[in-house]
Motif scaffolding. Structure first.
Motif, mmCIF file in Angstrom:
data_model
loop_
_atom_site.group_PDB
_atom_site.id
_atom_site.type_symbol
_atom_site.label_atom_id
_atom_site.label_comp_id
_atom_site.label_asym_id
_atom_site.label_seq_id
_atom_site.Cartn_x
_atom_site.Cartn_y
_atom_site.Cartn_z
ATOM 1 N N LEU A 68 37.950 37.031 -49.819
ATOM 2 C CA LEU A 68 37.117 35.883 -49.471
ATOM 3 C C LEU A 68 37.884 34.570 -49.603
ATOM 4 N N VAL A 69 38.667 34.431 -50.664
ATOM 5 C CA VAL A 69 39.445 33.201 -50.865
ATOM 6 C C VAL A 69 40.488 33.042 -49.755
ATOM 7 N N LEU A 70 41.219 34.107 -49.450
ATOM 8 C CA LEU A 70 42.233 34.029 -48.397
ATOM 9 C C LEU A 70 41.604 33.798 -47.033
ATOM 10 N N SER A 71 40.462 34.408 -46.791
ATOM 11 C CA SER A 71 39.762 34.184 -45.526
ATOM 12 C C SER A 71 39.350 32.724 -45.399
ATOM 13 N N PHE A 72 38.820 32.140 -46.475
ATOM 14 C CA PHE A 72 38.433 30.730 -46.456
ATOM 15 C C PHE A 72 39.653 29.837 -46.216
ATOM 16 N N LEU A 73 40.730 30.100 -46.928
ATOM 17 C CA LEU A 73 41.939 29.293 -46.754
ATOM 18 C C LEU A 73 42.474 29.386 -45.329
ATOM 19 N N ASN A 74 42.448 30.581 -44.760
ATOM 20 C CA ASN A 74 42.963 30.798 -43.418
ATOM 21 C C ASN A 74 42.047 30.178 -42.360
ATOM 22 N N GLN A 75 40.748 30.457 -42.448
ATOM 23 C CA GLN A 75 39.821 30.046 -41.396
ATOM 24 C C GLN A 75 39.380 28.588 -41.492
ATOM 25 N N VAL A 76 39.323 28.036 -42.693
ATOM 26 C CA VAL A 76 38.824 26.670 -42.853
ATOM 27 C C VAL A 76 39.964 25.694 -43.128
ATOM 28 N N VAL A 77 40.715 25.928 -44.193
ATOM 29 C CA VAL A 77 41.734 24.958 -44.596
ATOM 30 C C VAL A 77 42.884 24.903 -43.587
ATOM 31 N N LEU A 106 43.939 21.801 -41.045
ATOM 32 C CA LEU A 106 45.257 21.158 -41.120
ATOM 33 C C LEU A 106 46.034 21.240 -39.812
ATOM 34 N N VAL A 107 46.068 22.429 -39.184
ATOM 35 C CA VAL A 107 46.946 22.609 -38.019
ATOM 36 C C VAL A 107 46.226 23.045 -36.750
ATOM 37 N N GLY A 108 44.905 23.189 -36.785
ATOM 38 C CA GLY A 108 44.177 23.482 -35.559
ATOM 39 C C GLY A 108 43.934 24.944 -35.275
ATOM 40 N N GLY A 109 44.261 25.836 -36.173
ATOM 41 C CA GLY A 109 44.010 27.259 -35.946
ATOM 42 C C GLY A 109 44.398 28.079 -37.150
ATOM 43 N N SER A 110 43.811 29.260 -37.247
ATOM 44 C CA SER A 110 44.172 30.178 -38.320
ATOM 45 C C SER A 110 45.522 30.815 -37.985
ATOM 46 N N ALA A 111 46.047 31.609 -38.891
ATOM 47 C CA ALA A 111 47.368 32.215 -38.681
ATOM 48 C C ALA A 111 47.381 33.078 -37.418
ATOM 49 N N GLY A 112 46.378 33.912 -37.246
ATOM 50 C CA GLY A 112 46.322 34.767 -36.060
ATOM 51 C C GLY A 112 46.197 33.961 -34.775
ATOM 52 N N PRO A 166 38.232 19.753 -35.237
ATOM 53 C CA PRO A 166 36.928 20.095 -35.819
ATOM 54 C C PRO A 166 36.758 19.476 -37.200
ATOM 55 N N ALA A 167 35.529 19.154 -37.533
ATOM 56 C CA ALA A 167 35.203 18.599 -38.845
ATOM 57 C C ALA A 167 35.162 19.726 -39.872
ATOM 58 N N PRO A 168 35.444 19.433 -41.135
ATOM 59 C CA PRO A 168 35.403 20.476 -42.161
ATOM 60 C C PRO A 168 34.049 21.173 -42.261
ATOM 61 N N GLY A 169 32.959 20.432 -42.089
ATOM 62 C CA GLY A 169 31.634 21.044 -42.128
ATOM 63 C C GLY A 169 31.445 22.070 -41.016
ATOM 64 N N GLN A 170 31.948 21.757 -39.827
ATOM 65 C CA GLN A 170 31.881 22.700 -38.711
ATOM 66 C C GLN A 170 32.666 23.972 -39.025
ATOM 67 N N LEU A 171 33.833 23.800 -39.633
ATOM 68 C CA LEU A 171 34.669 24.953 -39.949
ATOM 69 C C LEU A 171 34.040 25.839 -41.016
ATOM 70 N N VAL A 172 33.417 25.234 -42.022
ATOM 71 C CA VAL A 172 32.745 26.027 -43.058
ATOM 72 C C VAL A 172 31.568 26.776 -42.457
ATOM 73 N N ARG A 173 30.777 26.100 -41.611
ATOM 74 C CA ARG A 173 29.643 26.751 -40.949
ATOM 75 C C ARG A 173 30.106 27.927 -40.086
ATOM 76 N N ARG A 174 31.195 27.724 -39.382
ATOM 77 C CA ARG A 174 31.733 28.784 -38.522
ATOM 78 C C ARG A 174 32.227 29.966 -39.363
ATOM 79 N N TRP A 175 32.877 29.681 -40.496
ATOM 80 C CA TRP A 175 33.372 30.737 -41.373
ATOM 81 C C TRP A 175 32.211 31.543 -41.949
ATOM 82 N N LEU A 176 31.169 30.854 -42.428
ATOM 83 C CA LEU A 176 30.005 31.548 -42.968
ATOM 84 C C LEU A 176 29.298 32.374 -41.891
#
Length: 157
Positions: A43-52, A56-62, A79-89
């Motif tokens: 869960l932590v790595l998924s959050f870091l990859n998909q949100v953080v 920072l750079v516009g996309g996850s590693a994949g 994208p705004a951080p709130g949008q990214l968290v909503r998308r991850w959830l």
């Protein structure tokens, strides 16, 4: 196809990294089972990859490996951080249940034939239902995004 490969790469990288992190602790007698131990780092790595990383750079590693960027609609900006968290959830809660919903819909029909496409899924419609994102984000190819930004800059002149 590119989007599905990016999601597969994200899942693979997250699971392998989490597995490598918890491997030394799996055989310890005071720790819970390997599956429970793996859930936190996944869960932590998924959050870091998909949100953080996406913030920072516009996309996850994949997505970065596959040449895809995540942009906010309608301006194709960051994208705004709130949008990214909503998308991850949304991805954690809704997407894993889709095979169950599909199977249930298939079993509910007496003839076993899938019905017509949902309204709004016409071919060629860029905002059709299967590509809708609850957070107002879109995945685009990096080259298409660059071309869009060049065309927008020319129109602004």
């Amino acid at each position: 196809m590119r989007r599905y490969l990016a999601v597969g790469l994200d899942c693979y990288l997250c699971l392998v990294t989490a597995g490598l992190l918890v491997r030394p602790h799996v055989d310890s007698p005071s720790r819970p089972g390997a599956v429970v131990l793996l859930l936190g780092p996944v869960l932590v790595l998924s959050f870091l990859n998909q949100v953080v990383l996406t913030a920072l750079v516009g996309g996850s590693a994949g997505k970065l490996i596959m040449g895809i960027r995540v942009v906010s609609l309608p301006d194709a900006g960051r994208p705004a951080p709130g949008q990214l968290v909503r998308r991850w959830l949304h991805g954690l809660c809704w997407l894993p249940l889709q095979p169950w919903y599909g199977l249930r819909a298939h079993l509910a029909r007496p003839d076993g034939v899938a019905g017509p496409a949902p309204r709004g899924c016409e071919e060629g419609d860029p905002y059709a239902e299967p590509y809708a994102d609850p957070a107002g984000l879109r995945q685009v190819r990096r080259s298409d995004l660059a071309a869009h930004r060049r065309a927008a800059a020319r129109r602004a002149l």
